[in-house]
Design an enzyme around this catalytic site. Structure first.
Site, PDB file in Angstrom:
ATOM      1  N   ASP A  57      11.868  31.119 141.136  1.00  0.00           N
ATOM      2  CA  ASP A  57      10.964  30.426 140.212  1.00  0.00           C
ATOM      3  C   ASP A  57       9.521  30.821 140.458  1.00  0.00           C
ATOM      4  O   ASP A  57       9.068  30.853 141.616  1.00  0.00           O
ATOM      5  CB  ASP A  57      11.072  28.900 140.404  1.00  0.00           C
ATOM      6  CG  ASP A  57      12.025  28.270 139.416  1.00  0.00           C
ATOM      7  OD1 ASP A  57      12.087  28.728 138.259  1.00  0.00           O
ATOM      8  OD2 ASP A  57      12.713  27.298 139.804  1.00  0.00           O
TER       9      ASP A  57
ATOM     10  N   LYS B 282      11.916  33.412 137.242  1.00  0.00           N
ATOM     11  CA  LYS B 282      12.164  32.439 136.163  1.00  0.00           C
ATOM     12  C   LYS B 282      10.862  31.718 135.837  1.00  0.00           C
ATOM     13  O   LYS B 282      10.105  31.379 136.753  1.00  0.00           O
ATOM     14  CB  LYS B 282      13.246  31.432 136.563  1.00  0.00           C
ATOM     15  CG  LYS B 282      13.530  30.411 135.453  1.00  0.00           C
ATOM     16  CD  LYS B 282      14.847  29.676 135.651  1.00  0.00           C
ATOM     17  CE  LYS B 282      14.770  28.563 136.663  1.00  0.00           C
ATOM     18  NZ  LYS B 282      13.733  27.549 136.409  1.00  0.00           N
TER      19      LYS B 282
ATOM     20  N   ASP C 128      12.234  26.188 142.278  1.00  0.00           N
ATOM     21  CA  ASP C 128      11.104  25.411 142.789  1.00  0.00           C
ATOM     22  C   ASP C 128      11.548  23.974 143.067  1.00  0.00           C
ATOM     23  O   ASP C 128      10.761  23.156 143.541  1.00  0.00           O
ATOM     24  CB  ASP C 128       9.892  25.488 141.843  1.00  0.00           C
ATOM     25  CG  ASP C 128      10.181  24.957 140.460  1.00  0.00           C
ATOM     26  OD1 ASP C 128      11.335  24.591 140.165  1.00  0.00           O
ATOM     27  OD2 ASP C 128       9.225  24.907 139.643  1.00  0.00           O
ATOM     28  N   SER C 129      12.846  23.686 142.830  1.00  0.00           N
ATOM     29  CA  SER C 129      13.435  22.420 143.285  1.00  0.00           C
ATOM     30  C   SER C 129      13.379  22.359 144.811  1.00  0.00           C
ATOM     31  O   SER C 129      13.621  21.301 145.396  1.00  0.00           O
ATOM     32  CB  SER C 129      14.879  22.291 142.789  1.00  0.00           C
ATOM     33  OG  SER C 129      15.604  23.487 143.027  1.00  0.00           O
TER      34      SER C 129
ATOM     35  N   GLU D   3       9.137  28.609 133.035  1.00  0.00           N
ATOM     36  CA  GLU D   3       9.469  27.493 132.147  1.00  0.00           C
ATOM     37  C   GLU D   3       8.597  27.537 130.896  1.00  0.00           C
ATOM     38  O   GLU D   3       7.357  27.566 131.008  1.00  0.00           O
ATOM     39  CB  GLU D   3       9.228  26.160 132.878  1.00  0.00           C
ATOM     40  CG  GLU D   3      10.113  25.989 134.110  1.00  0.00           C
ATOM     41  CD  GLU D   3       9.905  24.645 134.809  1.00  0.00           C
ATOM     42  OE1 GLU D   3       9.079  23.821 134.326  1.00  0.00           O
ATOM     43  OE2 GLU D   3      10.569  24.416 135.833  1.00  0.00           O
TER      44      GLU D   3
ATOM     45  N   GLU E  43      18.010  23.011 130.250  1.00  0.00           N
ATOM     46  CA  GLU E  43      18.115  21.857 131.160  1.00  0.00           C
ATOM     47  C   GLU E  43      18.044  20.550 130.383  1.00  0.00           C
ATOM     48  O   GLU E  43      17.124  20.320 129.589  1.00  0.00           O
ATOM     49  CB  GLU E  43      16.992  21.924 132.215  1.00  0.00           C
ATOM     50  CG  GLU E  43      17.055  20.740 133.187  1.00  0.00           C
ATOM     51  CD  GLU E  43      16.286  20.951 134.487  1.00  0.00           C
ATOM     52  OE1 GLU E  43      15.848  22.082 134.764  1.00  0.00           O
ATOM     53  OE2 GLU E  43      16.138  19.958 135.226  1.00  0.00           O
TER      54      GLU E  43
HETATM   55  O1  KIV Z   1      14.333  24.715 140.356  1.00  0.00           O
HETATM   56  C1  KIV Z   1      15.548  24.763 140.093  1.00  0.00           C
HETATM   57  O2  KIV Z   1      16.392  24.478 140.933  1.00  0.00           O
HETATM   58  C2  KIV Z   1      15.936  25.193 138.758  1.00  0.00           C
HETATM   59  C3  KIV Z   1      17.385  25.253 138.408  1.00  0.00           C
HETATM   60  C4  KIV Z   1      18.139  24.026 138.601  1.00  0.00           C
HETATM   61  C5  KIV Z   1      17.597  25.794 137.074  1.00  0.00           C
HETATM   62  O3  KIV Z   1      15.109  25.518 137.986  1.00  0.00           O
END
Ligand code: KIV
Length: 272
Positions: free
Chosen positions: A91, A121, A52-53, A123, A190
């Site tokens: 994510d 993924k 989600d980056s 969190e 992280e």
């Molecule tokens: O959103 C992301 O890019 C991440 C990774 C860097 C682990 O969660």
């Protein structure tokens, strides 16, 4: 020199888990589109993560909070089309799994079904255990994420290193054990102290994948634009830049503009 991939067999959660047992480090990078994901896959990574980056690097937002599930589906689909060997993960965005566990399960199914990505993924630790349990029960592999969980940045108040105090470190260690018990196949750690990442890595049988968590994790993950030097304003201590593509792109664009203005592009060979 590049990395020589020894086999073309699709990487699965089983192989990722085995890599911890055999001591082979796990190399993970993010991608959000077909072209970059194809190149990242050819570079030999074990896993490509549709983070989600994308909210930051693709959409220009300050945090990962605004990105939606429909945005993630578009990025995920394009990445899935590029990946043959690398395992893929996506994510679950903010707000899609922290409430009703059944809604979380439906959202995980939607992400997997509509993208073709292999896993999701999420969190957090014990607070989201019921959601993780249901998602795994429906057959979807889950990658955990502890430490600096960027979707909670407004609660943390900053993007600073987490779990420096013993109480938070203890909770993180317990959360990691719980994620393992719930059946997560791996955990992202992280921005936490390297020594805590070592303790977590030694305490669980599933792999840990660090970002800003030191060398003792079973693998490492970086945002691809950051490690290629495309995101020039972002330079945290943990980031190693493997290229300066940002500067190279600006220079190439400048050369193109000069050629167009001077009338030297296209030339005789570049016309029909
Ligand atoms: O959103 C992301 O890019 C991440 C990774 C860097 C682990 O969660």
């Amino acid at each position: 020199m590049g990395y020589i991939v020894s086999d073309s067999k699709k990487i699965t959660t089983k192989r990722i888990r085995e890599m911890k047992q055999t001591g082979e480090k796990i190399a993970v990078l993010t991608s959000y589109d077909y072209t970059i994901a194809s190149l990242v896959e050819q570079g030999g990574v074990d896993m490509i993560h549709v983070g989600d980056s994308a909210s930051n690097v693709m959409q220009g937002n300050y945090t990962t909070v605004p990105i939606t599930i429909d945005d993630m589906i578009v990025y995920g689909r394009t990445v899935a089309r590029a990946c043959r060997r690398a395992m893929t993960c996506i994510d679950m965005p903010f707000g899609t799994y922290q409430g009703d566990p059944y809604e979380a399960q439906r959202n995980a199914v939607k992400l997997i079904q509509q993208t073709g990505i292999d896993s999701v993924k999420v969190e957090g630790g014990e607070e989201i255990a019921p959601a993780i349990e249901l998602i795994i029960r429906s057959g979807i592999p889950v990658f955990g994420h502890l430490g600096l969980t960027p979707q909670s940045v407004y609660q943390f108040g900053s993007f600073a290193v987490r779990a420096q105090e013993e109480a938070e470190a203890k909770k993180l260690l317990n959360d990691a054990k719980q994620l393992e018990q719930l059946g997560c196949f791996a955990i992202v750690l992280e921005k936490i102290p390297a020594d805590l990442a070592r303790r977590v890595t030694e305490s669980v049988a599933i792999p840990t994948v660090g970002i800003g968590a030191g060398p003792h994790c079973d693998g490492q993950v970086l945002v691809v634009q950051d490690m290629l030097g495309m995101n020039m304003g972002f330079s945290p201590k943990f980031l190693r830049r493997y290229n300066n593509l940002g500067e190279q792109i600006i220079e190439s664009v400048g050369n193109y503009v000069s050629d167009v203005k001077a009338g030297t592009y296209p030339n005789e060979q570049e016309q029909y």
